[in-house]
Write a protein that holds these residues in place. Structure first.
Motif, short mmCIF file in Angstrom:
data_model
loop_
_atom_site.label_atom_id
_atom_site.label_comp_id
_atom_site.label_asym_id
_atom_site.label_seq_id
_atom_site.Cartn_x
_atom_site.Cartn_y
_atom_site.Cartn_z
N SER A 141 87.41 -37.74 -6.13
CA SER A 141 87.39 -39.02 -6.84
C SER A 141 88.72 -39.75 -6.70
CB SER A 141 87.06 -38.79 -8.33
OG SER A 141 86.74 -40.02 -8.97
N ILE B 165 83.91 -32.13 -7.03
CA ILE B 165 83.94 -33.59 -6.99
C ILE B 165 85.25 -34.10 -6.38
CG2 ILE B 165 84.05 -35.67 -8.45
CD1 ILE B 165 82.03 -34.37 -10.29
N GLU C 256 74.18 -31.93 -6.98
CA GLU C 256 74.87 -33.06 -6.37
C GLU C 256 74.08 -34.36 -6.55
OE1 GLU C 256 76.36 -29.36 -4.35
OE2 GLU C 256 74.42 -30.12 -5.00
N SER D 276 85.66 -31.26 -12.44
CA SER D 276 84.23 -31.45 -12.20
C SER D 276 83.39 -30.78 -13.29
CB SER D 276 83.83 -30.85 -10.85
OG SER D 276 84.63 -31.34 -9.80
N PRO E 154 80.09 -36.05 -5.12
CA PRO E 154 79.96 -34.75 -5.77
C PRO E 154 80.06 -33.59 -4.77
CG PRO E 154 77.80 -35.71 -5.51
CD PRO E 154 78.78 -36.72 -4.98
#
Length: 526
Positions: free
Chosen positions: A261, A259, A202, A89, A220
């Motif tokens: 993902s 984060i 964020e 991140s 985020p």
């Protein structure tokens, strides 16, 4: 006739050459044995689930899930399954600030105190001089992981309070003199984003990075991991057995590691980041100048010889840019970062000169898994000599585990088991305070001593006598894997002067920075 035959032969060779080149180009598209490499690495290092993204020349060559996201439910990982990417991140935070630099709202050399007036470091000079570039490049003078106990294990401290407590953490080196990885400065960076943009970190990442890049599935906020059905379950080895562990869900660390993902979204991110910050022919996420700032070495890192099993990893240069590591591999510059939170490890590797990006996301704490996969892929695209990275990392892992076990056994063997504490056990009970962390309480239950960190709910456990005035904190939560020495120092009159702590095992994660604590007794009010 002979001339015609020569021309015919030349034509045939040209056609054959074209076919060969076409095959070579096709081969370069994706390693032909990639699925075998991944499955073998996962089996070797006991990784339940993995997500892999490979991009090259502006195209997604692979965005694929392997294994399962949960062992009990046996649900397969797919290209949209979410993993915590943790410290990967940090580059998003650096890019966020790069966007603000491009807009003329700040510069890389803007002083942090001009943007956050209440911000302070331990040294007033550093407070005055530390810049945006400094807080992104691990050269602020704090030690490795210093202050991480303010957020890890999950604490009750909000983000602003963590930042305010940085002023009480003494430096371990001179300002800008050396590299030492630090998470707290990225919380400060997130606060700069908020202060300058008027948006939370964020919201800024979502609106200014996720939306333009069509990063659709990610978040985020690490706390969102529990909200999405298609998310991986974290696993780790606890006492030698692979088991499900509690995910880290505290948003106070988001700018440094929050984060979540997936393969598809990481592919979109890497395509832009290996192409100089360019989204397409008309739009850019970052200016070329800011991209160069982020991906150039700011803080050099010492180069030492790698373990014998993986000597090929020795770089010619190594350093840290802004939110990303910068070094070479086999003579080619790469941008690389890893990320780790309980049960999740990841690695992102980018080669701008080849417009190549590789992201490996896993739900098990095995750096050997993502490393062996990454370097197998890199070798393919660099046309490097073939190497069995999985076997090499396995050999290295086994040697390291043996060394750790021997060191722990040596400590047990050499301790003075017949020694006694200087004081009656109830006399060690009391409240002890560290300037930057706060209170740690030791209580006598009538049968044993217990230790409790006031702002960290999981740091609670028994104090077992080790030797002399040293005890070991055995945490109730065995998932922590972070038992620690607790040593009491006495005044001449027999009262306790201070308490120091240190991780028991060399394998303990550096974010358990017990050694940075200086605990002093809190005088009881009369």
């Amino acid at each position: 006739m002979r001339k015609a035959k020569v021309l015919s032969l030349a034509l045939i060779l040209l056609i054959l050459g074209y076919q060969t080149n076409a095959k070579d180009l096709q081969k370069k598209a994706l390693p032909p044995n990639i699925d075998l490499i991944v499955s073998r690495a996962m089996k070797t290092f006991e990784v339940p689930g993995l997500s892999l993204a490979i991009v090259k020349d502006g195209k997604v060559l692979l965005a694929k899930g392997y294994g399962v996201r949960n062992l009990k439910e046996n649900i397969p990982v797919d290209s949209k399954t979410l993993f915590s990417i943790a410290s990967n991140s940090k580059l998003f935070t650096a890019v966020s600030l790069g966007i603000l630099v491009d807009e003329g709202k700040i510069s890389w050399n803007s002083r942090v105190v001009d943007l956050i007036p209440w911000f302070q470091m331990f040294d007033p000079y550093v407070t005055r001089e530390i810049t945006v570039k400094d807080i992104l490049s691990h050269r602020c003078g704090l030690g490795l992981g210093a202050g991480d106990l303010l957020w890890w294990p999950p604490s009750n401290y909000p983000r602003d309070e963590i930042i305010k407590r940085i002023r009480f953490i003494p430096p371990s080196s001179s300002f800008r003199s050396s590299y030492a990885y630090n998470n707290l400065m990225f919380l400060v960076a997130g606060k700069v984003v908020e202060s300058v943009s008027g948006m939370s970190w964020e919201d800024f990442v979502f609106e200014r990075i996720f939306k333009p890049l069509r990063i659709d599935s990610s978040s985020p906020r690490v706390s969102d991991l529990k909200k999405f059905e298609n998310s991986a379950t974290p696993y780790a080895k606890v006492d030698g057995v692979l088991k499900e562990v509690k995910p880290f869900l505290n948003d106070n660390i988001n700018p440094a590691g929050g984060i979540i993902s997936c393969a598809e979204d990481m592919a979109r991110w890497m395509i832009v980041m290996v192409d100089g910050g360019r989204i397409d022919k008309e739009k850019r996420l970052l200016s070329e100048k800011s991209y160069r700032e982020i991906t150039s070495i700011v803080t050099p890192r010492p180069i030492s010889d790698p373990p014998q099993e993986i000597v090929e990893l020795k770089p010619n240069f190594s350093g840290y840019g802004l939110g990303i590591g910068v070094r070479d591999y086999r003579g080619t510059k790469i941008l690389q970062h890893t990320g780790g939170l309980p049960g999740f490890l990841s690695q992102v590797t980018m080669v701008p000169s080849l417009k190549l990006g590789i992201a490996v996301l896993t739900n098990q704490e095995s750096s050997e898994a993502y490393s062996s996969i990454t370097y197998s892929i890199l070798d393919y695209y660099l046309s490097a000599p073939s190497k069995d990275w999985i076997a090499s990392f396995l050999k290295y892992k086994e040697r390291e585990e043996k060394s750790t076990k021997e060191e722990e056994e040596k400590a047990e063997r050499e301790r003075k088991k017949d020694s006694k504490p200087s004081l009656p056990l109830p006399s060690y009970a009391g409240v002890y305070k560290d300037d930057w962390y706060g209170d740690v309480e030791i209580v006598w239950t009538g049968e044993k001593l217990r230790i409790k960190f006031s702002q960290t709910p999981s740091l609670v456990g028994d104090l077992e006598h080790w030797q002399y005035d040293t005890f070991i904190a055995r945490w109730d939560d065995r998932e922590l894997r972070a038992d620690a020495y607790v040593t009491f120092s006495l005044n001449p009159d027999g009262t306790i002067e201070r308490v120091r702590m240190k991780a028991f095992s060399p394998s303990t994660d550096f974010s358990f920075d017990f050694h940075d604590l200086l605990l002093k007794p809190v005088k009881k009010e009369k």
